[in-house]
Design a protein around this motif. Structure first.
Motif, PDB file in Angstrom:
ATOM      1  N   LEU A 132       0.827  -1.200   0.000  1.00 52.32           N
ATOM      2  CA  LEU A 132       0.000   0.000   0.000  1.00 52.32           C
ATOM      3  C   LEU A 132       0.867   1.257   0.000  1.00 52.32           C
ATOM      4  CD1 LEU A 132      -2.897   1.036   0.069  1.00 52.32           C
ATOM      5  CD2 LEU A 132      -2.757   1.001   2.552  1.00 52.32           C
ATOM      6  N   ALA A 133       1.965   1.239   0.729  1.00 52.30           N
ATOM      7  CA  ALA A 133       2.874   2.391   0.755  1.00 52.30           C
ATOM      8  C   ALA A 133       3.505   2.608  -0.619  1.00 52.30           C
ATOM      9  CB  ALA A 133       3.963   2.178   1.805  1.00 52.30           C
ATOM     10  N   PHE A 134       3.863   1.520  -1.300  1.00 56.76           N
ATOM     11  CA  PHE A 134       4.411   1.626  -2.657  1.00 56.76           C
ATOM     12  C   PHE A 134       3.372   2.245  -3.592  1.00 56.76           C
ATOM     13  CE2 PHE A 134       5.420   0.131  -6.895  1.00 56.76           C
ATOM     14  CZ  PHE A 134       6.783   0.320  -6.964  1.00 56.76           C
ATOM     15  N   LEU A 135       2.132   1.797  -3.479  1.00 57.17           N
ATOM     16  CA  LEU A 135       1.051   2.312  -4.315  1.00 57.17           C
ATOM     17  C   LEU A 135       0.803   3.795  -4.042  1.00 57.17           C
ATOM     18  CD1 LEU A 135      -1.218   1.721  -6.366  1.00 57.17           C
ATOM     19  CD2 LEU A 135      -2.668   1.196  -4.406  1.00 57.17           C
ATOM     20  N   ILE A 141       3.154  10.653  -7.679  1.00 56.22           N
ATOM     21  CA  ILE A 141       3.700  11.177  -8.932  1.00 56.22           C
ATOM     22  C   ILE A 141       2.576  11.399  -9.947  1.00 56.22           C
ATOM     23  CG2 ILE A 141       5.159  10.595 -10.920  1.00 56.22           C
ATOM     24  CD1 ILE A 141       6.740  11.565  -8.531  1.00 56.22           C
ATOM     25  N   HIS A 142       1.621  10.493  -9.986  1.00 62.04           N
ATOM     26  CA  HIS A 142       0.523  10.629 -10.943  1.00 62.04           C
ATOM     27  C   HIS A 142      -0.411  11.780 -10.597  1.00 62.04           C
ATOM     28  CE1 HIS A 142       1.241   7.221 -13.534  1.00 62.04           C
ATOM     29  NE2 HIS A 142       1.615   6.546 -12.465  1.00 62.04           N
ATOM     30  N   ALA A 143      -0.397  12.240  -9.382  1.00 63.13           N
ATOM     31  CA  ALA A 143      -1.255  13.348  -8.977  1.00 63.13           C
ATOM     32  C   ALA A 143      -0.669  14.708  -9.363  1.00 63.13           C
ATOM     33  CB  ALA A 143      -1.487  13.301  -7.466  1.00 63.13           C
ATOM     34  N   LEU A 144       0.597  14.739  -9.743  1.00 61.13           N
ATOM     35  CA  LEU A 144       1.241  16.001 -10.104  1.00 61.13           C
ATOM     36  C   LEU A 144       0.871  16.420 -11.525  1.00 61.13           C
ATOM     37  CD1 LEU A 144       4.819  15.301  -8.716  1.00 61.13           C
ATOM     38  CD2 LEU A 144       3.018  16.643  -7.647  1.00 61.13           C
ATOM     39  N   ALA A 145       0.808  17.718 -11.754  1.00 59.55           N
ATOM     40  CA  ALA A 145       0.508  18.234 -13.090  1.00 59.55           C
ATOM     41  C   ALA A 145       1.691  18.052 -14.037  1.00 59.55           C
ATOM     42  CB  ALA A 145       0.139  19.707 -13.010  1.00 59.55           C
ATOM     43  N   ARG A 146       2.896  18.130 -13.506  1.00 61.85           N
ATOM     44  CA  ARG A 146       4.100  17.903 -14.303  1.00 61.85           C
ATOM     45  C   ARG A 146       5.152  17.252 -13.421  1.00 61.85           C
ATOM     46  NH1 ARG A 146       6.489  23.583 -16.080  1.00 61.85           N
ATOM     47  NH2 ARG A 146       4.928  23.255 -17.641  1.00 61.85           N
ATOM     48  N   LEU A 147       6.092  16.598 -14.048  1.00 58.77           N
ATOM     49  CA  LEU A 147       7.134  15.908 -13.280  1.00 58.77           C
ATOM     50  C   LEU A 147       8.058  16.916 -12.615  1.00 58.77           C
ATOM     51  CD1 LEU A 147       8.266  12.992 -15.595  1.00 58.77           C
ATOM     52  CD2 LEU A 147       6.952  12.849 -13.505  1.00 58.77           C
ATOM     53  N   LEU A 177       7.451   3.577   0.163  1.00 54.72           N
ATOM     54  CA  LEU A 177       6.884   4.824  -0.331  1.00 54.72           C
ATOM     55  C   LEU A 177       7.866   5.527  -1.264  1.00 54.72           C
ATOM     56  CD1 LEU A 177       4.462   6.948   0.079  1.00 54.72           C
ATOM     57  CD2 LEU A 177       6.099   8.068   1.584  1.00 54.72           C
ATOM     58  N   VAL A 178       9.108   5.636  -0.839  1.00 52.59           N
ATOM     59  CA  VAL A 178      10.137   6.287  -1.656  1.00 52.59           C
ATOM     60  C   VAL A 178      10.387   5.490  -2.933  1.00 52.59           C
ATOM     61  CG1 VAL A 178      12.563   6.970  -1.718  1.00 52.59           C
ATOM     62  CG2 VAL A 178      11.206   7.451   0.307  1.00 52.59           C
ATOM     63  N   CYS A 179      10.379   4.175  -2.833  1.00 46.50           N
ATOM     64  CA  CYS A 179      10.570   3.341  -4.029  1.00 46.50           C
ATOM     65  C   CYS A 179       9.411   3.507  -5.005  1.00 46.50           C
ATOM     66  CB  CYS A 179      10.727   1.880  -3.636  1.00 46.50           C
ATOM     67  SG  CYS A 179      12.319   1.494  -2.900  1.00 46.50           S
ATOM     68  N   GLY A 180       8.207   3.640  -4.507  1.00 47.22           N
ATOM     69  CA  GLY A 180       7.058   3.877  -5.372  1.00 47.22           C
ATOM     70  C   GLY A 180       7.166   5.196  -6.112  1.00 47.22           C
ATOM     71  N   ILE A 181       7.619   6.214  -5.414  1.00 47.99           N
ATOM     72  CA  ILE A 181       7.827   7.523  -6.047  1.00 47.99           C
ATOM     73  C   ILE A 181       8.903   7.419  -7.122  1.00 47.99           C
ATOM     74  CG2 ILE A 181       8.689   9.867  -5.652  1.00 47.99           C
ATOM     75  CD1 ILE A 181       7.327   9.746  -2.891  1.00 47.99           C
ATOM     76  N   ALA A 182      10.011   6.786  -6.787  1.00 44.31           N
ATOM     77  CA  ALA A 182      11.123   6.658  -7.733  1.00 44.31           C
ATOM     78  C   ALA A 182      10.720   5.841  -8.961  1.00 44.31           C
ATOM     79  CB  ALA A 182      12.330   6.036  -7.044  1.00 44.31           C
ATOM     80  N   TRP A 183       9.984   4.768  -8.742  1.00 44.80           N
ATOM     81  CA  TRP A 183       9.557   3.904  -9.846  1.00 44.80           C
ATOM     82  C   TRP A 183       8.661   4.666 -10.830  1.00 44.80           C
ATOM     83  CZ3 TRP A 183      10.718  -1.149 -11.018  1.00 44.80           C
ATOM     84  CH2 TRP A 183       9.938  -1.754 -11.972  1.00 44.80           C
ATOM     85  N   ALA A 184       7.665   5.345 -10.309  1.00 45.52           N
ATOM     86  CA  ALA A 184       6.734   6.082 -11.167  1.00 45.52           C
ATOM     87  C   ALA A 184       7.436   7.245 -11.865  1.00 45.52           C
ATOM     88  CB  ALA A 184       5.556   6.585 -10.352  1.00 45.52           C
ATOM     89  N   TRP A 185       8.308   7.930 -11.142  1.00 43.02           N
ATOM     90  CA  TRP A 185       9.033   9.068 -11.701  1.00 43.02           C
ATOM     91  C   TRP A 185       9.942   8.608 -12.835  1.00 43.02           C
ATOM     92  CZ3 TRP A 185      12.444  12.711  -8.227  1.00 43.02           C
ATOM     93  CH2 TRP A 185      12.774  13.857  -8.938  1.00 43.02           C
TER      94      TRP A 185
END
Length: 78
Positions: A6-9, A15-21, A48-56
């Motif tokens: 859940l933290a990864f998700l 990242i998906h909630a941001l308007a731009r990277l 959580l940090v890994c989820g952010i890094a993966w999506a980014w």
């Protein structure tokens, strides 16, 4: 295991909630957060940090294939 997933998700959705990277300068902030999470031995924070890094990373690779703004609106021979 459920909390870690859940933290990864949640990190991925951040990242998906941001308007731009974010700019590449935020990589330093992400590395500091990953180091802090590892030092605290918090698996949930690491996930959580890994989820952010993966999506980014995936979004940055995908956006690298887009047409440059200089060529927009121009006829291009392919």
């Amino acid at each position: 295991m459920g909390r870690i997933g859940l933290a990864f998700l949640v990190g991925h959705c951040c990242i998906h909630a941001l308007a731009r990277l974010p700019d590449a300068s935020y990589v330093v902030v992400l590395l500091i957060a990953a180091t802090l999470a590892a030092a605290l031995r918090s698996r949930v924070l690491v996930a959580l940090v890994c989820g952010i890094a993966w999506a980014w990373g995936n979004a940055a690779v995908r956006l690298a294939d887009d047409l440059p703004t200089v060529l927009e609106g121009r006829d291009v021979l392919v």
